[in-house]
Design a protein around this motif. Structure first.
Motif, mmCIF file in Angstrom:
data_model
loop_
_atom_site.group_PDB
_atom_site.id
_atom_site.type_symbol
_atom_site.label_atom_id
_atom_site.label_comp_id
_atom_site.label_asym_id
_atom_site.label_seq_id
_atom_site.Cartn_x
_atom_site.Cartn_y
_atom_site.Cartn_z
ATOM 1 N N LEU A 1 1.232 79.172 53.098
ATOM 2 C CA LEU A 1 2.689 79.098 53.002
ATOM 3 C C LEU A 1 3.119 78.187 51.858
ATOM 4 C CD1 LEU A 1 3.881 78.862 56.716
ATOM 5 C CD2 LEU A 1 3.555 80.887 55.306
ATOM 6 N N LYS A 2 4.129 78.656 51.126
ATOM 7 C CA LYS A 2 4.675 77.875 50.014
ATOM 8 C C LYS A 2 6.202 77.949 50.060
ATOM 9 C CE LYS A 2 0.659 78.960 47.159
ATOM 10 N NZ LYS A 2 0.161 79.666 45.947
ATOM 11 N N GLU A 3 6.830 76.835 49.767
ATOM 12 C CA GLU A 3 8.295 76.803 49.743
ATOM 13 C C GLU A 3 8.771 77.313 48.387
ATOM 14 O OE1 GLU A 3 10.351 73.400 51.179
ATOM 15 O OE2 GLU A 3 8.766 72.859 52.569
ATOM 16 N N LYS A 4 8.770 78.633 48.258
ATOM 17 C CA LYS A 4 9.190 79.234 46.994
ATOM 18 C C LYS A 4 10.654 79.659 47.073
ATOM 19 C CE LYS A 4 4.745 80.736 45.182
ATOM 20 N NZ LYS A 4 4.017 81.833 44.519
ATOM 21 N N PHE A 5 11.484 78.732 47.505
ATOM 22 C CA PHE A 5 12.914 79.031 47.615
ATOM 23 C C PHE A 5 13.590 78.904 46.257
ATOM 24 C CE2 PHE A 5 12.030 77.022 51.881
ATOM 25 C CZ PHE A 5 11.987 78.220 52.567
ATOM 26 N N ILE A 6 14.463 79.842 45.991
ATOM 27 C CA ILE A 6 15.346 79.744 44.832
ATOM 28 C C ILE A 6 16.734 79.444 45.388
ATOM 29 C CG2 ILE A 6 16.274 80.934 42.814
ATOM 30 C CD1 ILE A 6 13.773 82.782 42.974
ATOM 31 N N ILE A 7 17.069 78.156 45.454
ATOM 32 C CA ILE A 7 18.350 77.767 46.047
ATOM 33 C C ILE A 7 19.452 78.026 45.032
ATOM 34 C CG2 ILE A 7 19.697 75.896 47.053
ATOM 35 C CD1 ILE A 7 17.080 74.629 47.968
ATOM 36 N N ASP A 8 20.313 78.960 45.371
ATOM 37 C CA ASP A 8 21.397 79.379 44.470
ATOM 38 C C ASP A 8 22.693 79.431 45.274
ATOM 39 O OD1 ASP A 8 23.106 80.478 42.653
ATOM 40 O OD2 ASP A 8 21.957 82.319 42.309
ATOM 41 N N ASN A 9 23.408 78.322 45.296
ATOM 42 C CA ASN A 9 24.625 78.260 46.098
ATOM 43 C C ASN A 9 25.764 79.102 45.532
ATOM 44 O OD1 ASN A 9 23.693 76.625 48.230
ATOM 45 N ND2 ASN A 9 23.896 74.782 46.961
ATOM 46 N N SER A 10 25.581 79.620 44.324
ATOM 47 C CA SER A 10 26.591 80.548 43.798
ATOM 48 C C SER A 10 26.574 81.865 44.567
ATOM 49 C CB SER A 10 26.345 80.805 42.308
ATOM 50 O OG SER A 10 25.144 81.540 42.100
ATOM 51 N N LEU A 11 25.498 82.119 45.313
ATOM 52 C CA LEU A 11 25.453 83.322 46.150
ATOM 53 C C LEU A 11 26.587 83.333 47.174
ATOM 54 C CD1 LEU A 11 21.620 83.614 46.909
ATOM 55 C CD2 LEU A 11 22.961 85.088 45.412
ATOM 56 N N ARG A 12 27.015 82.141 47.574
ATOM 57 C CA ARG A 12 28.111 82.055 48.553
ATOM 58 C C ARG A 12 29.357 82.740 48.032
ATOM 59 N NH1 ARG A 12 31.604 82.334 51.507
ATOM 60 N NH2 ARG A 12 32.302 80.963 53.200
ATOM 61 N N ASP A 13 29.506 82.787 46.701
ATOM 62 C CA ASP A 13 30.692 83.417 46.108
ATOM 63 C C ASP A 13 30.678 84.935 46.226
ATOM 64 O OD1 ASP A 13 31.507 80.875 45.353
ATOM 65 O OD2 ASP A 13 30.551 81.007 43.376
ATOM 66 N N LEU A 14 29.523 85.496 46.604
ATOM 67 C CA LEU A 14 29.435 86.952 46.777
ATOM 68 C C LEU A 14 30.113 87.415 48.061
ATOM 69 C CD1 LEU A 14 25.671 87.578 45.853
ATOM 70 C CD2 LEU A 14 27.667 87.928 44.385
ATOM 71 N N TYR A 15 30.399 86.462 48.962
ATOM 72 C CA TYR A 15 30.865 86.827 50.303
ATOM 73 C C TYR A 15 32.350 86.593 50.479
ATOM 74 C CZ TYR A 15 25.885 86.908 51.292
ATOM 75 O OH TYR A 15 24.548 87.193 51.260
ATOM 76 N N ILE A 16 32.934 87.474 51.265
ATOM 77 C CA ILE A 16 34.325 87.308 51.662
ATOM 78 C C ILE A 16 34.365 87.162 53.180
ATOM 79 C CG2 ILE A 16 35.245 88.595 49.702
ATOM 80 C CD1 ILE A 16 35.572 91.020 51.517
ATOM 81 N N ASN A 17 35.377 86.498 53.669
ATOM 82 C CA ASN A 17 35.550 86.349 55.111
ATOM 83 C C ASN A 17 36.083 87.647 55.704
ATOM 84 O OD1 ASN A 17 34.952 83.426 55.724
ATOM 85 N ND2 ASN A 17 36.455 83.178 54.106
ATOM 86 N N ASP A 18 35.586 87.968 56.875
ATOM 87 C CA ASP A 18 36.055 89.170 57.560
ATOM 88 C C ASP A 18 36.634 88.762 58.910
ATOM 89 O OD1 ASP A 18 36.596 91.841 57.924
ATOM 90 O OD2 ASP A 18 34.573 92.511 57.449
ATOM 91 N N SER A 19 37.547 89.560 59.395
ATOM 92 C CA SER A 19 38.285 89.173 60.605
ATOM 93 C C SER A 19 37.764 89.834 61.867
ATOM 94 C CB SER A 19 39.770 89.512 60.444
ATOM 95 O OG SER A 19 39.935 90.906 60.191
#
Length: 408
Positions: free
Chosen positions: A75-93
């Motif tokens: 196991l390796k922590e090969k994370f690509i932390i990209d908080n700009s991904l949060r901008d891809l999402y919209i809130n839904d009701s």
């Protein structure tokens, strides 16, 4: 992310359907399907089987078990932390707007079947798993098997704070689906495993958790409250019973602006592959402790990738076949029937396996019957216990020439 993956799978394209037609479409085609419009959303299904997963990860299907095992052990922590991904999402009701299928006519409602359930524990780390989730009016009901790690973490959290924080991700990378389907010990971190399989997994931070990129996301809490769940079709293609199961209270919903919903057909080929394939490397490793010369293991599609296995060994001493049977049954407690074969048998060809049974087995000598075992709750023929059977279809060492197959 999912869109690019689906395009590479060259799916069959359906222009329009309603959510009650999704199961029929997926059962009609044994290949990837892309439906352009289901209540205004795009839907895909039948994405993964053994061959397509092996091709995606650039591995021969016969070697996929070793690819999985190698990555499980490194196991390796090969994370690509990209908080700009949060901008891809919209809130839904409202989750009711999402194209969540009602798969079969006797289902009690619409079901999420491909959702990866993500929880984080300070002591044990991340746990990823896949569970069927019934959509009610404004909450969810999750089928949670008591012996699995999610239930352990759930009961632990109830004692500590009265609920368990959870994220459900729908429409994930296949590495995430495989990791969530894999059984390790309680300290096995499935998120690290997904990142290792993917050789770099894109994630972003959400309420203190790392979340892999997905098409739809549900943030909620599993409460100390129960409701009816089921009946629902499980891996055998038969209905499971109604149970009281935990309720998930929804905190908020996120989705991409143009998301693709992944519909995983209950009892279909994709369901079987994702349940069975991740068990095989664990079985191989366990059997290897008893039979160091074990060559391969497959949970067969005809056995729902859960109840039947074929184990290939290099037989070196008399009794290896019988010991391999016992080791396989111990390695996968849900296993019901297992066949052990020699190296010359292609375990991915059920006709070749049947040939071994036909020409190398005598019932009074080579079949082991073990009654009164704890088996799988998914087996409709089982009652309180099940009878397990092992077939030693290996050639006797002192008669190998008699069984040699003619090639010229």
């Amino acid at each position: 992310m999912l869109r690019e993956i689906v395009e590479k799978l060259n799916p069959i394209v359906i222009d329009k359907a309603n959510r009650n037609e999704i199961a029929k479409i997926l059962k009609t085609y044994n290949s990837p399907v892309y439906i352009k419009d289901v209540d205004g959303f795009e839907v895909v299904g039948n994405l993964w089987n053994r061959e397509r997963l092996a091709k995606f990860f650039n591995v021969k299907k016969e070697d996929f078990i070793f690819f999985m095992l190698k990555n499980m052990e490194n196991l390796k922590e090969k994370f690509i932390i990209d908080n700009s991904l949060r901008d891809l999402y919209i809130n839904d009701s409202s989750i009711k707007k999402w194209p969540i299928p009602k798969y079969y006519k006797n289902d009690p409602g619409c079901y999420i079947t491909s959702g990866v359930v993500i929880v984080k524990d300070e002591e044990y780390g991340y746990n990823l798993s896949i569970h069927r989730i019934l959509v009610k009016d404004n909450y969810l009901v999750i089928r949670m098997v008591e012996q699995r790690h999610l239930h352990f973490l759930y009961t632990k959290a109830l004692k500590e704070k009265g609920y368990l924080d959870v994220v459900i991700a729908i429409g994930c990378h296949p590495a995430v689906l495989l990791a969530a389907s894999t059984s390790g010990d309680i300290y096995f971190d499935e998120l690290k495993f997904a990142s290792t399989l993917a050789n770099g997994l894109k994630v972003f931070e959400l309420d203190g958790m790392l979340i892999p990129e997905a098409e739809f996301i549900i943030k909620g809490r599993i409460l100390d409250k129960l409701d009816d769940e089921g009946p629902f079709v499980d891996i055998t293609g038969t209905y499971d019973k109604v149970r009281k199961q935990p309720i998930i209270e929804i905190d908020y919903l996120l989705r991409k602006e143009k998301p693709i919903f992944h519909a995983l057909l209950p009892g279909g080929v994709e369901h079987k592959a994702l349940m069975g394939l991740p068990q095989e490397p664990r079985m191989l490793k366990f059997i290897r402790n008893t039979i160091p010369t074990v060559k391969n293991v497959v949970l067969t599609e005809g056995g729902c990738c859960w109840l039947h296995a074929v184990v290939q060994i290099e037989k070196r001493t008399d009794g290896d076949g019988k010991n391999a049977i016992l080791a396989a049954l111990a390695a996968h407690p849900s296993l019901k029937h297992v066949v052990v074969v020699d190296e010359d048998i292609n375990i991915f060809d059920i006709n070749d396996v049947e040939y071994a049974i036909a020409t190398r087995v005598q019932g009074d000598r080579d079949i082991i019957i073990i009654p009164g075992c704890k088996g799988s709750s998914l087996d409709p023929s089982a009652e309180k216990t099940t009878t397990k059977i092992g077939i030693d279809a290996t050639v006797p060492l002192d008669k190998k020439d008699k069984f040699k197959r003619v090639e010229e």
